[in-house]
Scaffold this motif. Structure first.
Motif, PDB file in Angstrom:
ATOM      1  N   ALA A 130       0.825  -1.199   0.082  1.00 11.60           N
ATOM      2  CA  ALA A 130       0.301  -0.137  -0.015  1.00 11.60           C
ATOM      3  C   ALA A 130       1.028   1.389  -0.134  1.00 11.60           C
ATOM      4  O   ALA A 130       0.534   2.052  -0.013  1.00 11.60           O
ATOM      5  CB  ALA A 130      -0.736   0.467   1.380  1.00 11.60           C
ATOM      6  N   ASP A 162      -3.376 -11.793   5.787  1.00  9.58           N
ATOM      7  CA  ASP A 162      -3.810 -11.289   4.634  1.00  9.58           C
ATOM      8  C   ASP A 162      -4.577 -10.895   5.118  1.00  9.58           C
ATOM      9  O   ASP A 162      -5.659  -9.832   4.146  1.00  9.58           O
ATOM     10  CB  ASP A 162      -4.648 -12.918   4.552  1.00  9.58           C
ATOM     11  CG  ASP A 162      -3.187 -14.427   4.741  1.00  9.58           C
ATOM     12  OD1 ASP A 162      -3.094 -13.889   3.393  1.00  9.58           O
ATOM     13  OD2 ASP A 162      -4.014 -15.655   4.633  1.00  9.58           O
ATOM     14  N   ILE A 165      -3.899  -7.858   4.213  1.00  8.92           N
ATOM     15  CA  ILE A 165      -3.659  -7.590   2.547  1.00  8.92           C
ATOM     16  C   ILE A 165      -5.211  -7.238   2.043  1.00  8.92           C
ATOM     17  O   ILE A 165      -5.009  -6.128   0.827  1.00  8.92           O
ATOM     18  CB  ILE A 165      -3.106  -8.477   1.581  1.00  8.92           C
ATOM     19  CG1 ILE A 165      -1.463  -8.429   1.538  1.00  8.92           C
ATOM     20  CG2 ILE A 165      -2.952  -8.524   0.256  1.00  8.92           C
ATOM     21  CD1 ILE A 165      -0.970 -10.155   1.628  1.00  8.92           C
ATOM     22  N   GLU A 166      -5.881  -7.680   2.448  1.00  9.51           N
ATOM     23  CA  GLU A 166      -7.345  -7.427   2.279  1.00  9.51           C
ATOM     24  C   GLU A 166      -7.312  -5.821   2.894  1.00  9.51           C
ATOM     25  O   GLU A 166      -8.034  -5.445   2.034  1.00  9.51           O
ATOM     26  CB  GLU A 166      -7.843  -8.461   3.063  1.00  9.51           C
ATOM     27  CG  GLU A 166     -10.306  -7.783   3.132  1.00  9.51           C
ATOM     28  CD  GLU A 166     -10.672  -8.254   3.867  1.00  9.51           C
ATOM     29  OE1 GLU A 166     -11.619  -8.458   4.195  1.00  9.51           O
ATOM     30  OE2 GLU A 166     -10.618 -10.196   4.287  1.00  9.51           O
ATOM     31  N   LYS A 167      -6.843  -5.410   4.298  1.00 11.78           N
ATOM     32  CA  LYS A 167      -7.717  -3.664   4.604  1.00 11.78           C
ATOM     33  C   LYS A 167      -6.796  -3.086   3.451  1.00 11.78           C
ATOM     34  O   LYS A 167      -7.233  -2.373   3.035  1.00 11.78           O
ATOM     35  CB  LYS A 167      -7.266  -4.057   5.339  1.00 11.78           C
ATOM     36  CG  LYS A 167      -8.045  -4.388   6.624  1.00 11.78           C
ATOM     37  CD  LYS A 167      -8.257  -3.679   8.057  1.00 11.78           C
ATOM     38  CE  LYS A 167      -9.376  -4.232   8.195  1.00 11.78           C
ATOM     39  NZ  LYS A 167     -10.245  -3.580   9.318  1.00 11.78           N
ATOM     40  N   TYR A 169      -6.542  -3.423   0.135  1.00  7.71           N
ATOM     41  CA  TYR A 169      -6.713  -3.425  -1.240  1.00  7.71           C
ATOM     42  C   TYR A 169      -7.771  -2.557  -1.210  1.00  7.71           C
ATOM     43  O   TYR A 169      -8.613  -1.968  -1.828  1.00  7.71           O
ATOM     44  CB  TYR A 169      -6.869  -5.143  -1.554  1.00  7.71           C
ATOM     45  CG  TYR A 169      -7.806  -4.864  -2.659  1.00  7.71           C
ATOM     46  CD1 TYR A 169      -7.186  -5.176  -4.339  1.00  7.71           C
ATOM     47  CD2 TYR A 169      -9.121  -5.449  -3.060  1.00  7.71           C
ATOM     48  CE1 TYR A 169      -7.826  -4.453  -5.510  1.00  7.71           C
ATOM     49  CE2 TYR A 169      -9.363  -5.609  -4.025  1.00  7.71           C
ATOM     50  CZ  TYR A 169      -8.949  -4.743  -5.588  1.00  7.71           C
ATOM     51  OH  TYR A 169      -9.541  -5.249  -6.003  1.00  7.71           O
ATOM     52  N   LYS A 170      -8.260  -3.123  -0.185  1.00 12.69           N
ATOM     53  CA  LYS A 170      -9.808  -1.657   0.150  1.00 12.69           C
ATOM     54  C   LYS A 170      -9.604  -0.179  -0.074  1.00 12.69           C
ATOM     55  O   LYS A 170     -10.428   0.213  -0.470  1.00 12.69           O
ATOM     56  CB  LYS A 170     -10.322  -2.370   1.097  1.00 12.69           C
ATOM     57  CG  LYS A 170     -10.932  -4.021   1.020  1.00 12.69           C
ATOM     58  CD  LYS A 170     -12.480  -4.133   2.765  1.00 12.69           C
ATOM     59  CE  LYS A 170     -12.648  -5.155   1.805  1.00 12.69           C
ATOM     60  NZ  LYS A 170     -13.966  -6.152   2.989  1.00 12.69           N
ATOM     61  N   LEU A 172      -7.416   0.931  -0.919  1.00 12.30           N
ATOM     62  CA  LEU A 172      -6.901   1.620  -2.536  1.00 12.30           C
ATOM     63  C   LEU A 172      -8.204   1.886  -3.213  1.00 12.30           C
ATOM     64  O   LEU A 172      -7.507   2.817  -3.915  1.00 12.30           O
ATOM     65  CB  LEU A 172      -5.602   0.180  -3.832  1.00 12.30           C
ATOM     66  CG  LEU A 172      -3.718   0.356  -3.064  1.00 12.30           C
ATOM     67  CD1 LEU A 172      -3.408  -1.082  -2.667  1.00 12.30           C
ATOM     68  CD2 LEU A 172      -3.453   1.422  -2.968  1.00 12.30           C
ATOM     69  N   GLU A 173      -9.077   1.161  -3.322  1.00 13.78           N
ATOM     70  CA  GLU A 173      -9.954   1.008  -4.405  1.00 13.78           C
ATOM     71  C   GLU A 173     -10.850   2.218  -2.896  1.00 13.78           C
ATOM     72  O   GLU A 173     -11.397   2.783  -4.534  1.00 13.78           O
ATOM     73  CB  GLU A 173     -11.082  -0.256  -3.601  1.00 13.78           C
ATOM     74  CG  GLU A 173     -10.292  -1.353  -4.368  1.00 13.78           C
ATOM     75  CD  GLU A 173     -10.563  -1.948  -5.877  1.00 13.78           C
ATOM     76  OE1 GLU A 173     -11.041  -1.218  -6.088  1.00 13.78           O
ATOM     77  OE2 GLU A 173      -9.110  -1.154  -6.817  1.00 13.78           O
TER      78      GLU A 173
END
Length: 182
Positions: A130, A162, A165-167, A169-170, A172-173
């Motif tokens: 990120a 994990d 990574i999920e947070k 990605y969210k 970034l979106e």
């Protein structure tokens, strides 16, 4: 559709807000609810108000942007950077910025987060990717410097890579498209 949207938005809201509305509407056009011809303008404006009231992407302040530019320098520090402590001072400046921001400070107090917790979260976000620019935001820095993003990070403890990574990605979106953090 974009031409109609631009016309409708410009007629219904002040011109200072119209370009931001138009941009965010174009990003979300696939999610626009289907409506009948009667009351379409009112429904669309209600839909726009709902989206923009909770998930608007706020550009970073000039101070945060400057700090972000320092943080985003290449990860391979030179000998001069190591001696001067330039990367550490940028991280300290980010943490100082966060502590000075009243909204971020309220979120920190609500969750009992400390300066060290923010540093740990920042490092974890950079570690999973990120630490990159999305529009005007250096995501790892903006994530802890904006109260709504920090709230998202602190509301559920991150216990594994994990989850980080999920947070990330969210986030970034969210900073790229305005997708809600939930």
């Amino acid at each position: 559709w974009r031409q109609w949207m631009a016309f409708s938005v410009r007629r219904s809201v002040p011109s200072s807000v119209a370009s931001r509305l138009e941009l965010q509407c174009c990003v979300r056009c696939e999610k626009m609810p289907l409506t009948s011809q009667i009351g379409t303008n009112k429904r669309m404006l209600d839909w726009l108000r709902k989206i923009l009231s909770t998930n608007r992407i706020v550009p970073p302040s000039a101070n945060l942007l400057s700090i972000s530019k320092s943080l985003a320098l290449p990860r391979q520090p030179s000998l001069q950077d190591l001696v001067s402590g330039r990367s550490e001072s940028a991280e300290q400046a980010l943490l100082n910025y966060c502590e000075a921001n009243d909204e971020v400070n309220l979120v920190m107090k609500k969750f009992g987060a400390s300066r060290e917790d923010l540093a740990r979260i920042y490092t974890a976000l950079v570690g999973v990717g990120a630490g990159q620019w999305v529009g005007e935001h250096y995501v790892a820095a903006s994530a802890i410097a904006h109260s709504h993003a920090l709230h998202y990070l602190l509301e559920t403890p991150i216990e594994s890579k994990d989850q980080t990574i999920e947070k990330a990605y969210k986030l970034l979106e969210h900073f790229e498209h305005g997708i809600p953090l939930a």
